[in-house]
Design a protein around this motif. Structure first.
Motif, PDB file in Angstrom:
ATOM      1  N   THR A 114       0.854  -1.186   0.000  1.00 44.52           N
ATOM      2  CA  THR A 114       0.000   0.000   0.000  1.00 44.52           C
ATOM      3  C   THR A 114       0.893   1.240   0.000  1.00 44.52           C
ATOM      4  O   THR A 114       2.031   1.198   0.488  1.00 44.52           O
ATOM      5  CB  THR A 114      -0.933   0.048   1.232  1.00 44.52           C
ATOM      6  N   TRP A 115       0.367   2.348  -0.544  1.00 41.74           N
ATOM      7  CA  TRP A 115       1.103   3.603  -0.645  1.00 41.74           C
ATOM      8  C   TRP A 115       0.211   4.755  -0.201  1.00 41.74           C
ATOM      9  O   TRP A 115      -0.993   4.741  -0.466  1.00 41.74           O
ATOM     10  CB  TRP A 115       1.550   3.844  -2.087  1.00 41.74           C
ATOM     11  N   SER A 116       0.820   5.763   0.441  1.00 41.24           N
ATOM     12  CA  SER A 116       0.100   6.968   0.862  1.00 41.24           C
ATOM     13  C   SER A 116       0.923   8.193   0.498  1.00 41.24           C
ATOM     14  O   SER A 116       2.128   8.244   0.772  1.00 41.24           O
ATOM     15  CB  SER A 116      -0.115   6.968   2.375  1.00 41.24           C
ATOM     16  N   ARG A 117       0.270   9.180  -0.101  1.00 35.88           N
ATOM     17  CA  ARG A 117       0.966  10.430  -0.444  1.00 35.88           C
ATOM     18  C   ARG A 117       1.236  11.212   0.835  1.00 35.88           C
ATOM     19  O   ARG A 117       0.382  11.307   1.703  1.00 35.88           O
ATOM     20  CB  ARG A 117       0.138  11.270  -1.394  1.00 35.88           C
ATOM     21  N   PHE A 118       2.444  11.809   0.927  1.00 34.27           N
ATOM     22  CA  PHE A 118       2.756  12.664   2.060  1.00 34.27           C
ATOM     23  C   PHE A 118       3.248  14.039   1.635  1.00 34.27           C
ATOM     24  O   PHE A 118       3.471  14.905   2.471  1.00 34.27           O
ATOM     25  CB  PHE A 118       3.770  12.003   3.013  1.00 34.27           C
ATOM     26  N   ASP A 119       3.406  14.269   0.312  1.00 35.06           N
ATOM     27  CA  ASP A 119       3.863  15.570  -0.163  1.00 35.06           C
ATOM     28  C   ASP A 119       3.472  15.721  -1.633  1.00 35.06           C
ATOM     29  O   ASP A 119       3.352  14.724  -2.341  1.00 35.06           O
ATOM     30  CB  ASP A 119       5.392  15.674  -0.019  1.00 35.06           C
ATOM     31  N   ARG A 120       3.284  16.949  -2.093  1.00 36.16           N
ATOM     32  CA  ARG A 120       2.875  17.193  -3.485  1.00 36.16           C
ATOM     33  C   ARG A 120       3.958  17.871  -4.325  1.00 36.16           C
ATOM     34  O   ARG A 120       3.676  18.305  -5.438  1.00 36.16           O
ATOM     35  CB  ARG A 120       1.596  18.016  -3.516  1.00 36.16           C
ATOM     36  N   THR A 121       5.191  17.927  -3.847  1.00 38.76           N
ATOM     37  CA  THR A 121       6.276  18.562  -4.591  1.00 38.76           C
ATOM     38  C   THR A 121       6.709  17.670  -5.749  1.00 38.76           C
ATOM     39  O   THR A 121       6.878  16.466  -5.579  1.00 38.76           O
ATOM     40  CB  THR A 121       7.477  18.821  -3.663  1.00 38.76           C
ATOM     41  N   LEU A 122       6.923  18.261  -6.933  1.00 37.11           N
ATOM     42  CA  LEU A 122       7.410  17.524  -8.088  1.00 37.11           C
ATOM     43  C   LEU A 122       8.882  17.158  -7.856  1.00 37.11           C
ATOM     44  O   LEU A 122       9.737  18.029  -7.769  1.00 37.11           O
ATOM     45  CB  LEU A 122       7.288  18.384  -9.350  1.00 37.11           C
ATOM     46  N   LEU A 123       9.139  15.853  -7.731  1.00 35.73           N
ATOM     47  CA  LEU A 123      10.496  15.355  -7.551  1.00 35.73           C
ATOM     48  C   LEU A 123      10.760  14.271  -8.587  1.00 35.73           C
ATOM     49  O   LEU A 123       9.858  13.523  -8.970  1.00 35.73           O
ATOM     50  CB  LEU A 123      10.696  14.805  -6.139  1.00 35.73           C
ATOM     51  N   LEU A 124      12.008  14.181  -9.048  1.00 36.46           N
ATOM     52  CA  LEU A 124      12.343  13.297 -10.157  1.00 36.46           C
ATOM     53  C   LEU A 124      13.191  12.094  -9.764  1.00 36.46           C
ATOM     54  O   LEU A 124      13.266  11.118 -10.502  1.00 36.46           O
ATOM     55  CB  LEU A 124      13.063  14.096 -11.238  1.00 36.46           C
ATOM     56  N   GLY A 125      13.867  12.146  -8.634  1.00 32.14           N
ATOM     57  CA  GLY A 125      14.702  11.039  -8.186  1.00 32.14           C
ATOM     58  C   GLY A 125      14.947  11.132  -6.701  1.00 32.14           C
ATOM     59  O   GLY A 125      14.853  12.209  -6.112  1.00 32.14           O
ATOM     60  N   ILE A 126      15.246   9.990  -6.074  1.00 33.21           N
ATOM     61  CA  ILE A 126      15.472   9.951  -4.632  1.00 33.21           C
ATOM     62  C   ILE A 126      16.435   8.830  -4.294  1.00 33.21           C
ATOM     63  O   ILE A 126      16.470   7.805  -4.977  1.00 33.21           O
ATOM     64  CB  ILE A 126      14.150   9.775  -3.856  1.00 33.21           C
ATOM     65  N   ASN A 127      17.212   9.039  -3.231  1.00 31.47           N
ATOM     66  CA  ASN A 127      18.083   7.999  -2.700  1.00 31.47           C
ATOM     67  C   ASN A 127      18.264   8.251  -1.212  1.00 31.47           C
ATOM     68  O   ASN A 127      18.270   9.398  -0.776  1.00 31.47           O
ATOM     69  CB  ASN A 127      19.437   7.993  -3.411  1.00 31.47           C
ATOM     70  N   CYS A 128      18.409   7.177  -0.448  1.00 31.12           N
ATOM     71  CA  CYS A 128      18.615   7.294   0.994  1.00 31.12           C
ATOM     72  C   CYS A 128      19.959   6.702   1.371  1.00 31.12           C
ATOM     73  O   CYS A 128      20.371   5.680   0.826  1.00 31.12           O
ATOM     74  CB  CYS A 128      17.518   6.558   1.761  1.00 31.12           C
ATOM     75  N   SER A 129      20.636   7.336   2.326  1.00 31.79           N
ATOM     76  CA  SER A 129      21.916   6.838   2.815  1.00 31.79           C
ATOM     77  C   SER A 129      21.683   5.885   3.976  1.00 31.79           C
ATOM     78  O   SER A 129      20.566   5.751   4.474  1.00 31.79           O
ATOM     79  CB  SER A 129      22.802   8.009   3.251  1.00 31.79           C
ATOM     80  N   THR A 130      22.740   5.248   4.430  1.00 30.58           N
ATOM     81  CA  THR A 130      22.606   4.258   5.499  1.00 30.58           C
ATOM     82  C   THR A 130      22.147   4.871   6.815  1.00 30.58           C
ATOM     83  O   THR A 130      21.654   4.156   7.679  1.00 30.58           O
ATOM     84  CB  THR A 130      23.932   3.506   5.722  1.00 30.58           C
ATOM     85  N   ASP A 131      22.282   6.181   6.977  1.00 28.24           N
ATOM     86  CA  ASP A 131      21.805   6.825   8.209  1.00 28.24           C
ATOM     87  C   ASP A 131      20.353   7.305   8.072  1.00 28.24           C
ATOM     88  O   ASP A 131      19.870   8.083   8.884  1.00 28.24           O
ATOM     89  CB  ASP A 131      22.720   7.979   8.619  1.00 28.24           C
ATOM     90  N   ALA A 132      19.650   6.829   7.037  1.00 23.19           N
ATOM     91  CA  ALA A 132      18.231   7.119   6.796  1.00 23.19           C
ATOM     92  C   ALA A 132      17.970   8.570   6.419  1.00 23.19           C
ATOM     93  O   ALA A 132      16.863   9.059   6.566  1.00 23.19           O
ATOM     94  CB  ALA A 132      17.355   6.698   7.983  1.00 23.19           C
ATOM     95  N   ARG A 133      18.973   9.264   5.919  1.00 22.68           N
ATOM     96  CA  ARG A 133      18.748  10.594   5.349  1.00 22.68           C
ATOM     97  C   ARG A 133      18.490  10.397   3.868  1.00 22.68           C
ATOM     98  O   ARG A 133      19.255   9.746   3.176  1.00 22.68           O
ATOM     99  CB  ARG A 133      19.958  11.494   5.559  1.00 22.68           C
ATOM    100  N   CYS A 134      17.396  10.961   3.423  1.00 27.27           N
ATOM    101  CA  CYS A 134      17.005  10.790   2.026  1.00 27.27           C
ATOM    102  C   CYS A 134      17.101  12.132   1.308  1.00 27.27           C
ATOM    103  O   CYS A 134      16.664  13.152   1.837  1.00 27.27           O
ATOM    104  CB  CYS A 134      15.566  10.269   1.939  1.00 27.27           C
ATOM    105  N   TRP A 135      17.680  12.090   0.111  1.00 26.43           N
ATOM    106  CA  TRP A 135      17.797  13.277  -0.726  1.00 26.43           C
ATOM    107  C   TRP A 135      17.029  13.045  -2.010  1.00 26.43           C
ATOM    108  O   TRP A 135      17.125  11.980  -2.620  1.00 26.43           O
ATOM    109  CB  TRP A 135      19.254  13.578  -1.050  1.00 26.43           C
ATOM    110  N   ALA A 136      16.262  14.042  -2.413  1.00 25.37           N
ATOM    111  CA  ALA A 136      15.506  13.972  -3.658  1.00 25.37           C
ATOM    112  C   ALA A 136      15.856  15.186  -4.503  1.00 25.37           C
ATOM    113  O   ALA A 136      16.247  16.236  -3.976  1.00 25.37           O
ATOM    114  CB  ALA A 136      14.003  13.954  -3.373  1.00 25.37           C
ATOM    115  N   VAL A 137      15.730  15.025  -5.815  1.00 22.86           N
ATOM    116  CA  VAL A 137      15.986  16.123  -6.741  1.00 22.86           C
ATOM    117  C   VAL A 137      14.747  16.370  -7.579  1.00 22.86           C
ATOM    118  O   VAL A 137      13.968  15.457  -7.862  1.00 22.86           O
ATOM    119  CB  VAL A 137      17.196  15.840  -7.651  1.00 22.86           C
ATOM    120  N   GLY A 138      14.576  17.635  -7.967  1.00 20.45           N
ATOM    121  CA  GLY A 138      13.448  18.018  -8.799  1.00 20.45           C
ATOM    122  C   GLY A 138      13.915  18.901  -9.937  1.00 20.45           C
ATOM    123  O   GLY A 138      15.104  19.011 -10.214  1.00 20.45           O
TER     124      GLY A 138
END
Length: 141
Positions: free
Chosen positions: A104-128
């Motif tokens: 299952t999936w739930s939206r939590f934000d409406r910002t247009l983003l094109l890619g995402i990756n998370c590091s081992t410390d659970a910090r996630c970076w996305a680009v738009g």
């Protein structure tokens, strides 16, 4: 979907259950050698089409099952380290989260983003578009 078990010397095709002839996979993410997500869908703003699709595997990509439907086409998907069944998917109409391995999936934000990756410390970076960068910090468990 193509997969390799020998570092790319040979490849084997696997069918994904994504619906429709125009449904595409835009991103893959594996949390280990067996569990993975494929995200994408069908996006055509000229014809007002924005349909999300996710497939899941638990055998390293040998077989795929249809996952839950995210809220629109997703360009990127990533697992959050340290959060066993949690992943984020981003796309033109926003970001969705799953806490059950893609069922299952739930939206939590409406910002247009094109890619995402998370590091081992659970910090996630996305680009738009236009140089946008966004950070999501997930609390440690």
């Amino acid at each position: 979907m193509f997969r390799t078990r020998d570092g790319g010397r040979t490849w084997t095709a696997s069918e994904t259950p994504l619906p429709g002839a125009t449904t595409n996979i835009a991103s893959l993410s594996f949390r280990n050698l067996r569990d993975g997500l494929a995200a994408g869908g069908n996006f055509d703003p000229r014809n007002d089409i924005d349909v999300g699709a996710v497939a899941r595997t638990s055998d390293g990509g040998t077989s795929w099952a249809l996952g839950g439907t995210p809220t629109g086409f997703k360009n990127g998907v990533t697992w959050i380290p340290g959060h066993r069944n949690t992943a984020i998917a981003v796309g033109p109409d926003g970001s969705d989260v799953t806490t059950d391995g893609g069922r299952t999936w739930s939206r939590f934000d409406r910002t247009l983003l094109l890619g995402i990756n998370c590091s081992t410390d659970a910090r996630c970076w996305a680009v738009g578009k236009d140089g946008l960068a966004a950070q999501l910090v997930v609390p440690r468990r």
